[in-house]
Design a protein around this motif. Sequence first.
Motif, PDB file in Angstrom:
ATOM      1  N   GLY A 170       0.819  -1.211   0.000  1.00 57.47           N
ATOM      2  CA  GLY A 170       0.000   0.000   0.000  1.00 57.47           C
ATOM      3  C   GLY A 170       0.850   1.256   0.000  1.00 57.47           C
ATOM      4  N   CYS A 171       1.932   1.230   0.767  1.00 58.59           N
ATOM      5  CA  CYS A 171       2.828   2.379   0.835  1.00 58.59           C
ATOM      6  C   CYS A 171       3.524   2.612  -0.509  1.00 58.59           C
ATOM      7  N   ARG A 172       3.975   1.521  -1.135  1.00 59.83           N
ATOM      8  CA  ARG A 172       4.664   1.638  -2.426  1.00 59.83           C
ATOM      9  C   ARG A 172       3.725   2.174  -3.504  1.00 59.83           C
ATOM     10  N   HIS A 173       2.519   1.664  -3.567  1.00 64.20           N
ATOM     11  CA  HIS A 173       1.548   2.146  -4.555  1.00 64.20           C
ATOM     12  C   HIS A 173       1.175   3.605  -4.276  1.00 64.20           C
ATOM     13  N   ALA A 174       0.986   3.936  -3.009  1.00 62.01           N
ATOM     14  CA  ALA A 174       0.614   5.304  -2.647  1.00 62.01           C
ATOM     15  C   ALA A 174       1.713   6.292  -3.008  1.00 62.01           C
ATOM     16  N   ARG A 175       2.973   5.906  -2.796  1.00 63.04           N
ATOM     17  CA  ARG A 175       4.083   6.796  -3.153  1.00 63.04           C
ATOM     18  C   ARG A 175       4.080   7.092  -4.652  1.00 63.04           C
ATOM     19  N   ALA A 176       3.850   6.064  -5.466  1.00 67.89           N
ATOM     20  CA  ALA A 176       3.823   6.251  -6.920  1.00 67.89           C
ATOM     21  C   ALA A 176       2.651   7.134  -7.338  1.00 67.89           C
ATOM     22  N   ILE A 177       1.479   6.894  -6.753  1.00 66.57           N
ATOM     23  CA  ILE A 177       0.304   7.706  -7.080  1.00 66.57           C
ATOM     24  C   ILE A 177       0.512   9.151  -6.648  1.00 66.57           C
ATOM     25  N   ALA A 178       1.079   9.346  -5.459  1.00 68.23           N
ATOM     26  CA  ALA A 178       1.346  10.701  -4.975  1.00 68.23           C
ATOM     27  C   ALA A 178       2.348  11.412  -5.871  1.00 68.23           C
ATOM     28  N   SER A 179       3.343  10.686  -6.359  1.00 71.49           N
ATOM     29  CA  SER A 179       4.306  11.268  -7.291  1.00 71.49           C
ATOM     30  C   SER A 179       3.620  11.692  -8.583  1.00 71.49           C
ATOM     31  N   GLY A 180       2.719  10.836  -9.073  1.00 72.02           N
ATOM     32  CA  GLY A 180       1.958  11.184 -10.270  1.00 72.02           C
ATOM     33  C   GLY A 180       1.055  12.385 -10.057  1.00 72.02           C
ATOM     34  N   MET A 181       0.417  12.442  -8.898  1.00 76.74           N
ATOM     35  CA  MET A 181      -0.455  13.584  -8.588  1.00 76.74           C
ATOM     36  C   MET A 181       0.351  14.883  -8.504  1.00 76.74           C
ATOM     37  N   ALA A 182       1.530  14.819  -7.903  1.00 79.02           N
ATOM     38  CA  ALA A 182       2.374  16.017  -7.795  1.00 79.02           C
ATOM     39  C   ALA A 182       2.802  16.499  -9.176  1.00 79.02           C
ATOM     40  N   PHE A 183       3.131  15.553 -10.075  1.00 76.93           N
ATOM     41  CA  PHE A 183       3.500  15.899 -11.445  1.00 76.93           C
ATOM     42  C   PHE A 183       2.320  16.575 -12.150  1.00 76.93           C
ATOM     43  N   THR A 184       1.141  16.004 -11.970  1.00 83.52           N
ATOM     44  CA  THR A 184      -0.072  16.584 -12.566  1.00 83.52           C
ATOM     45  C   THR A 184      -0.334  17.988 -12.018  1.00 83.52           C
ATOM     46  N   ARG A 185      -0.190  18.148 -10.720  1.00 81.77           N
ATOM     47  CA  ARG A 185      -0.429  19.452 -10.094  1.00 81.77           C
ATOM     48  C   ARG A 185       0.584  20.484 -10.565  1.00 81.77           C
ATOM     49  N   ASP A 186       1.837  20.079 -10.671  1.00 85.27           N
ATOM     50  CA  ASP A 186       2.862  21.005 -11.162  1.00 85.27           C
ATOM     51  C   ASP A 186       2.532  21.504 -12.565  1.00 85.27           C
ATOM     52  N   SER A 294      -3.297  14.943 -16.115  1.00 83.67           N
ATOM     53  CA  SER A 294      -3.621  13.743 -15.336  1.00 83.67           C
ATOM     54  C   SER A 294      -3.160  12.475 -16.045  1.00 83.67           C
ATOM     55  N   VAL A 295      -3.139  12.497 -17.374  1.00 84.07           N
ATOM     56  CA  VAL A 295      -2.593  11.359 -18.112  1.00 84.07           C
ATOM     57  C   VAL A 295      -1.084  11.271 -17.885  1.00 84.07           C
ATOM     58  N   PHE A 296      -0.409  12.414 -17.927  1.00 82.80           N
ATOM     59  CA  PHE A 296       1.015  12.452 -17.595  1.00 82.80           C
ATOM     60  C   PHE A 296       1.248  11.866 -16.193  1.00 82.80           C
TER      61      PHE A 296
END
Length: 493
Positions: A170-186, A294-296
């Motif tokens: 769960g932690c590993r998947h969450a880290r990847a999703i959070a990284s993707g969300m941060a990229f999208t937000r940036d 969000s695709v990025f």
Amino acid sequence: MEFFVKTSRPESIKTATLVLPVGEAGKLGPLALAVDQAAAGALSQLLKRGDISGKPGQTLLLHDIPNLKATRVLLVGSGKEALSDRQLRKLITAVHGVLKGLGGSDAVLALGDIAVRDRDTYGTTRLLVETLADGAYQFEQFKSEKSRPRALKKITLLTDKAGLADTERGCRHARAIASGMAFTRDLGNLPPNLCHPSYLADQARNLCKTYKNLKADILDEKKLKALGAGAFLAVAQGSDQPPRMIVLDYQGGKKNEKPYVLVGKGITFDTGGISLKPGLGMDEMKYDMCGAASVFGTLRAVLELQLPINLVCLLACAENMPSGGATRPGDIVTSMSGQTVEILNTDAEGRLVLCDALTYAERFKPKAVIDIATLTGACIVALGSNASGLMGNNEELVQQLLKAGKDADDRAWELPLFDEYQEQLDSPFADIANIGGPKAGSITAGCFLSRFAKNYHWAHLDIAGTAWISGGKDKGATGKPVPLLTQYLLDRA
């Protein structure tokens, strides 16, 4: 912020701040009781004062608790029964709000006693870590004075041996999703004078330099014209910024396995064109590329996890501006599919770039195609900012996305695509009009796209209400629906 998982006992771990749950009426669970016993009943004595009732999200910071290696203990209310997803998010947000104001560089969360409705250890960990990581996000690259660096750098989740594998996953998947969300937000938060179609193409090239199983193909105006992408080019012709269709091909599965395709609307600024928008709040039209962003972000999560699937991302990027060369209301253009479109409103431009991208998607013989777009203000009227609109031509795909949204706490809601709505798009001069009138605007936009997605399973996510927060100090991109899309792909993998 870094996240770690350990199986240590909470009473024996050394940390700047140990976080423990307290139920209503000061009830301590097994983990907190173990700490209380090690501290000779110090927690119980403090709770008798009534400084914390135990309601979800209440906090109480304690110092100098005897016999513990933790410098501080942060108690957080966990209620009297299993929490909802929203309650857990509020609880974690409250904890993070205290932690980020402290001087310690690390914290240990011993929250295994908290029960969350309809979530197992994996699901609870996912939600917890994503909430913490999302709360730590900052966008300050254009500020002369940056915020003071936060001391908190590391968070450790405590678990027992039975829950170790699920917590780590769960932690590993969450880290990847959070990284993707941060990229999208940036990408969403960048100003439109910098974040234009060519900039997004550069981002695609940069990703390919990092990940060897990712390839990019950038379709410029010449290539788009050769493909017959008349609807796409019509949107861009009023701008000095050239359009780009960005094709990203990730090969994580078997060589000949059919890919999933994500199509993102990437209007890097939307004035409305000749059908000019009102000036108030127009600055937020830089967020009209959040579908592409969000695709990025989803691709970034997939790349970090190296999911065993094949994925194609199509980003339809253009700027919609008024000029002497801009498309006019009343113009008729020919799409890549050969269907002609009467443009009644140049502010209904997203569907024009998407329709050609959806036609282009056919060449990949996809398992399924999902387009993501900040498409209609009508979706905000219908669903507000709490759920994305969902439509599709395949019930199984729609249900898979609804389930993914529920599991990821990034929800969508299905809207109908009845044949009767299609009639609103009739044109006396072309095959189809680009708007269907004032009624059911989100649905008729979906109906428009459905005419270009007949040869595969297709779904459409309208994220106009969920992609960003308007106005005020919290204004900015949200990173949605990266959790939903990543969960959908995790389920397929």
